[in-house]
Design an enzyme around this catalytic site. Structure first.
Site, PDB file in Angstrom:
ATOM      1  N   HIS A   1      -6.425   1.710  -3.174  1.00 27.31           N
ATOM      2  CA  HIS A   1      -5.406   1.203  -2.256  1.00 27.31           C
ATOM      3  C   HIS A   1      -5.038  -0.209  -2.675  1.00 27.31           C
ATOM      4  O   HIS A   1      -5.578  -0.752  -3.636  1.00 27.31           O
ATOM      5  CB  HIS A   1      -5.946   1.202  -0.821  1.00 27.31           C
ATOM      6  CG  HIS A   1      -7.110   0.276  -0.641  1.00 27.31           C
ATOM      7  ND1 HIS A   1      -7.066  -0.832   0.171  1.00 27.31           N
ATOM      8  CD2 HIS A   1      -8.354   0.271  -1.184  1.00 27.31           C
ATOM      9  CE1 HIS A   1      -8.221  -1.464   0.131  1.00 27.31           C
ATOM     10  NE2 HIS A   1      -9.022  -0.814  -0.684  1.00 27.31           N
TER      11      HIS A   1
ATOM     12  N   CYS B   1       0.808  -1.222   0.000  1.00 23.09           N
ATOM     13  CA  CYS B   1       0.000   0.000   0.000  1.00 23.09           C
ATOM     14  C   CYS B   1       0.838   1.267   0.000  1.00 23.09           C
ATOM     15  O   CYS B   1       0.550   2.211  -0.736  1.00 23.09           O
ATOM     16  CB  CYS B   1      -0.983   0.004   1.163  1.00 23.09           C
ATOM     17  SG  CYS B   1      -0.226   0.099   2.813  1.00 23.09           S
TER      18      CYS B   1
ATOM     19  N   HIS C   1      -2.097   1.094   7.250  1.00 23.65           N
ATOM     20  CA  HIS C   1      -2.579   1.021   5.870  1.00 23.65           C
ATOM     21  C   HIS C   1      -2.887   2.424   5.369  1.00 23.65           C
ATOM     22  O   HIS C   1      -3.374   3.272   6.127  1.00 23.65           O
ATOM     23  CB  HIS C   1      -3.844   0.150   5.803  1.00 23.65           C
ATOM     24  CG  HIS C   1      -4.309  -0.137   4.420  1.00 23.65           C
ATOM     25  ND1 HIS C   1      -3.547  -0.821   3.500  1.00 23.65           N
ATOM     26  CD2 HIS C   1      -5.471   0.179   3.792  1.00 23.65           C
ATOM     27  CE1 HIS C   1      -4.231  -0.923   2.356  1.00 23.65           C
ATOM     28  NE2 HIS C   1      -5.396  -0.326   2.523  1.00 23.65           N
TER      29      HIS C   1
END
Length: 176
Positions: free
Chosen positions: A148, A80, A136
């Protein structure tokens, strides 16, 4: 004489291999498709207008469905934070940190969820960690959608309204 011919053949083969390998580039940068608004809208599943950052949508589209892997930095898989890093470097010509926690602490000004704009970053605690709450990161697109790298589905678009992301939400940030 034959040894010399064999040597020439090997040299030619070696040169051919070197030329072939040096001309190979990442699938993500060989043939960047200049998607139009209609194609991008179909690809993302929501309307993209001339007011939207078409470069953001085009570059991100190249990565859609690329698998996730921790520490991944290329065609075969990506994580990510590196996905966000590459988009920011390519679209905004900005170098940002390489992991989600550092991106927030070093590169962002925190903003409220209701002030999100295209290109802002969204941060989540997907590891349920108290010591490292940011695990994240994604890039906000519009209408509650962000792009993402999902651990199960690779690079994809999700909704901030999904139960999983509502519960994992930490904050939003605008890159300064």
């Amino acid at each position: 004489m034959k040894a010399t011919n064999k040597s020439k053949v090997w040299i030619k083969l070696l040169l051919l291999c070197m030329i072939t390998l040096s001309s190979c580039k990442s699938k993500h940068h060989v043939s960047i498709r200049n998607y139009d608004r209609k194609e991008l809208s179909q690809l993302y599943g929501f309307a993209i207008s001339n007011h939207d950052n078409l470069n953001l949508y085009r570059e991100a589209a190249i990565w859609l469905n690329t698998p996730h892997c921790d520490g991944g930095t290329g065609n075969s898989c990506i994580d990510c934070s590196y996905f966000v890093y590459l988009i920011y470097k390519t679209v905004y010509n900005q170098e940002i940190a390489r992991n989600s926690r550092d991106i927030f602490s070093k590169n962002c000004k925190e903003i409220s969820k209701n002030r999100l704009q295209e290109g802002d970053l969204v941060f989540f605690n997907t590891m349920k960690s108290r010591s490292n709450p940011i695990s994240h990161v994604g890039i906000y697109l519009k209408d509650g959608k962000f792009i993402h790298t999902s651990t199960s589905k690779g690079v994809m678009v999700s909704s901030l309204d999904e139960d999983y992301y509502r519960k994992a939400w930490i904050c939003a940030g605008r890159v300064r």
